[in-house]
Scaffold this active site. Structure first.
Site, PDB file in Angstrom:
ATOM      1  N   ASP A  65       0.824  -1.208   0.000  1.00 28.27           N
ATOM      2  CA  ASP A  65       0.000   0.000   0.000  1.00 28.27           C
ATOM      3  C   ASP A  65       0.863   1.264   0.000  1.00 28.27           C
ATOM      4  OD1 ASP A  65      -2.293   1.488   0.059  1.00 28.27           O
ATOM      5  OD2 ASP A  65      -2.791   1.077   2.148  1.00 28.27           O
ATOM      6  N   ASN A  91       1.367   3.388  -2.900  1.00 32.19           N
ATOM      7  CA  ASN A  91       1.956   3.829  -4.185  1.00 32.19           C
ATOM      8  C   ASN A  91       1.469   5.222  -4.572  1.00 32.19           C
ATOM      9  OD1 ASN A  91       3.033   1.291  -4.361  1.00 32.19           O
ATOM     10  ND2 ASN A  91       1.528   0.526  -5.825  1.00 32.19           N
ATOM     11  N   ARG A 140       0.213   7.658  -2.656  1.00 35.18           N
ATOM     12  CA  ARG A 140       0.745   8.729  -1.796  1.00 35.18           C
ATOM     13  C   ARG A 140       2.224   8.998  -2.082  1.00 35.18           C
ATOM     14  NH1 ARG A 140      -1.292   6.039   3.412  1.00 35.18           N
ATOM     15  NH2 ARG A 140      -1.851   4.481   1.880  1.00 35.18           N
ATOM     16  N   ASN A 150     -10.890  -3.179  -5.797  1.00 37.28           N
ATOM     17  CA  ASN A 150     -10.152  -2.165  -6.557  1.00 37.28           C
ATOM     18  C   ASN A 150     -10.812  -1.780  -7.887  1.00 37.28           C
ATOM     19  OD1 ASN A 150      -6.867  -3.315  -5.459  1.00 37.28           O
ATOM     20  ND2 ASN A 150      -8.062  -1.574  -4.713  1.00 37.28           N
TER      21      ASN A 150
HETATM   22  C1  FPP Z   1      -2.058   0.284  -3.173  1.00 39.09           C
HETATM   23  O1  FPP Z   1      -1.552   1.588  -3.270  1.00 39.09           O
HETATM   24  C2  FPP Z   1      -1.582  -0.466  -4.288  1.00 39.09           C
HETATM   25  C3  FPP Z   1      -2.356  -1.074  -5.212  1.00 39.09           C
HETATM   26  C4  FPP Z   1      -3.829  -1.051  -5.216  1.00 39.09           C
HETATM   27  C5  FPP Z   1      -1.751  -1.799  -6.307  1.00 39.09           C
HETATM   28  C6  FPP Z   1      -0.538  -2.547  -5.916  1.00 39.09           C
HETATM   29  C7  FPP Z   1       0.239  -2.699  -7.116  1.00 39.09           C
HETATM   30  C8  FPP Z   1       1.561  -2.621  -7.201  1.00 39.09           C
HETATM   31  C9  FPP Z   1       2.498  -2.546  -6.083  1.00 39.09           C
HETATM   32  C10 FPP Z   1       2.171  -2.638  -8.495  1.00 39.09           C
HETATM   33  C11 FPP Z   1       1.578  -3.743  -9.248  1.00 39.09           C
HETATM   34  C12 FPP Z   1       2.476  -4.157 -10.222  1.00 39.09           C
HETATM   35  C13 FPP Z   1       2.812  -5.383 -10.353  1.00 39.09           C
HETATM   36  C14 FPP Z   1       3.766  -5.757 -11.338  1.00 39.09           C
HETATM   37  C15 FPP Z   1       2.237  -6.387  -9.488  1.00 39.09           C
HETATM   38  P1  FPP Z   1      -2.590   2.770  -3.420  1.00 39.09           P
HETATM   39  O2  FPP Z   1      -2.733   3.069  -4.865  1.00 39.09           O
HETATM   40  O3  FPP Z   1      -3.846   2.406  -2.729  1.00 39.09           O
HETATM   41  O4  FPP Z   1      -1.835   3.913  -2.694  1.00 39.09           O
HETATM   42  P2  FPP Z   1      -2.489   5.074  -1.816  1.00 39.09           P
HETATM   43  O5  FPP Z   1      -3.234   4.405  -0.689  1.00 39.09           O
HETATM   44  O6  FPP Z   1      -1.312   5.841  -1.348  1.00 39.09           O
HETATM   45  O7  FPP Z   1      -3.383   5.837  -2.742  1.00 39.09           O
END
Ligand code: FPP
Length: 238
Positions: A22, A24, A26, A70
Site C-alpha cells: 500500500d 503507491n 501517496r 479495486n
Molecule cells: C495500493 O496503493 C496499491 C495497489 C492497489 C496496487 C498494488 C500494485 C503494485 C504494487 C504494483 C503492481 C504491479 C505489479 C507488477 C504487481 P494505493 O494506490 O492504494 O496507494 P495510496 O493508498 O497511497 O493511494
C-alpha cells in the site's frame, strides 16, 4: 541496517509472508508525480524483495496486487495496472525463471483483459516446475470470495451427509499446498486487513509499517522480520 546473518541467528524465519503493498499513490503525490508512477515504482520493488526473502529462506510470498474492491478505481488507473502487470510478467519472466521462482495466482482472472490474463497464465505455466520461492500474485482477489469459492468447490464433490471441515476448506483455497501464513506486512501506515488472506491469517503475526510500498527495501523487510522474531507465538496455548 539489518543483515541477513543477524536475521538468521536472531530467530525463526517465517515460511510464508503476505504483503499488502500500500501507498503507491501517496508516494507519487508526495513527489508531485502521477499516481501511475507510484505503481510503476511499486512494481520495481517486487524483484529485490524476492531476493531478500530468498536469502533468508522464506518459502512463499503472497502479494496483494489488485483486490476485488479495486474495480471501483478510475478506469484509467485500472488500465495502467493491467499494463504494468503485462510489463512485469513479460519483461521479468526470464529473470524470474533464472532464479527458480514459481509463480502462482490467487483470485479470478476471468474479468481481466485477455492480454493480461495470457501473460499471467504463461508465467504460471513456465515456472510451474521451479523449486525455489513461491510468488503468489493475488490479483482480483478477495478473502471472503476465496472462502465462498472453496466451499462451493467442495459442494461439487460432496458425498451425501458429508459435513464441511477446516481441512476441506483448506484443500480448495488458492493457497493449498503453501506453508501456513506466518507474517502479514502492510505498508503505508494503514492498520487493516482489507479482505486479504482472511482464512490464512488466523495465526499470522501482523507488522504494520509507515513506509510507503515503493520505499520498502531490504532493510525495511528485515526490520519486519526482526519484529516477527520478537513475537511470542502461542497458537492459543500458554
Ligand atoms: C495500493 O496503493 C496499491 C495497489 C492497489 C496496487 C498494488 C500494485 C503494485 C504494487 C504494483 C503492481 C504491479 C505489479 C507488477 C504487481 P494505493 O494506490 O492504494 O496507494 P495510496 O493508498 O497511497 O493511494
Amino acid at each position: 541496517m539489518k543483515k541477513k546473518e543477524d536475521i538468521l541467528k536472531n530467530g525463526p524465519i517465517p515460511a510464508h509472508v503476505g504483503i499488502i503493498m500500500d501507498g503507491n499513490g501517496r508516494w507519487a503525490e508526495k513527489k508531485g508525480l502521477p499516481r501511475k508512477e507510484g505503481h510503476q515504482a511499486g512494481a520495481e520493488v517486487i524483484e529485490p524483495l524476492l531476493d531478500s526473502a530468498m536469502k533468508i529462506g522464506v518459502k512463499a510470498v503472497s502479494l496483494y496486487a489488485f483486490s476485488v474492491e479495486n474495480w471501483s478505481r478510475p478506469v484509467s488507473e485500472i488500465r495502467g495496472l493491467w499494463s504494468l502487470l503485462e510489463y512485469f510478467f513479460s519483461e521479468k519472466l526470464e529473470l524470474i525463471k533464472s532464479k527458480k521462482i514459481r509463480i502462482i495466482h490467487s483470485g479470478s482472472l476471468s474479468k481481466l483483459p485477455p492480454k493480461t490474463k495470457n501473460v499471467i497464465l504463461k508465467s504460471i505455466e513456465e515456472t510451474k516446475n521451479n523449486k525455489g520461492i513461491i510468488l503468489n500474485f493475488c490479483i482480483n482477489y478477495g478473502g471472503r470470495q476465496e472462502i465462498v469459492r472453496s466451499v462451493n468447490e467442495w459442494i461439487k464433490v460432496r458425498k451425501p451427509n458429508e459435513m464441511i471441515t477446516e481441512k476441506k476448506i483448506g484443500q480448495y483455497l488458492y493457497t493449498r499446498g503453501l506453508p501456513e501464513l506466518d507474517l502479514m506486512i502492510r505498508t503505508s501506515g494503514e492498520c487493516r486487513i482489507s479482505n486479504f488472506l482472511l482464512w490464512q491469517c488466523a495465526y499470522a503475526e501482523f507488522v504494520f509499517t509507515d513506509t510507503l510500498w515503493p520505499d520498502f527495501d531490504e532493510d525495511s523487510f528485515y526490520k519486519a522480520i526482526g519484529e516477527f522474531q520478537k513475537r511470542e507465538r502461542r497458537f492459543g496455548g500458554i
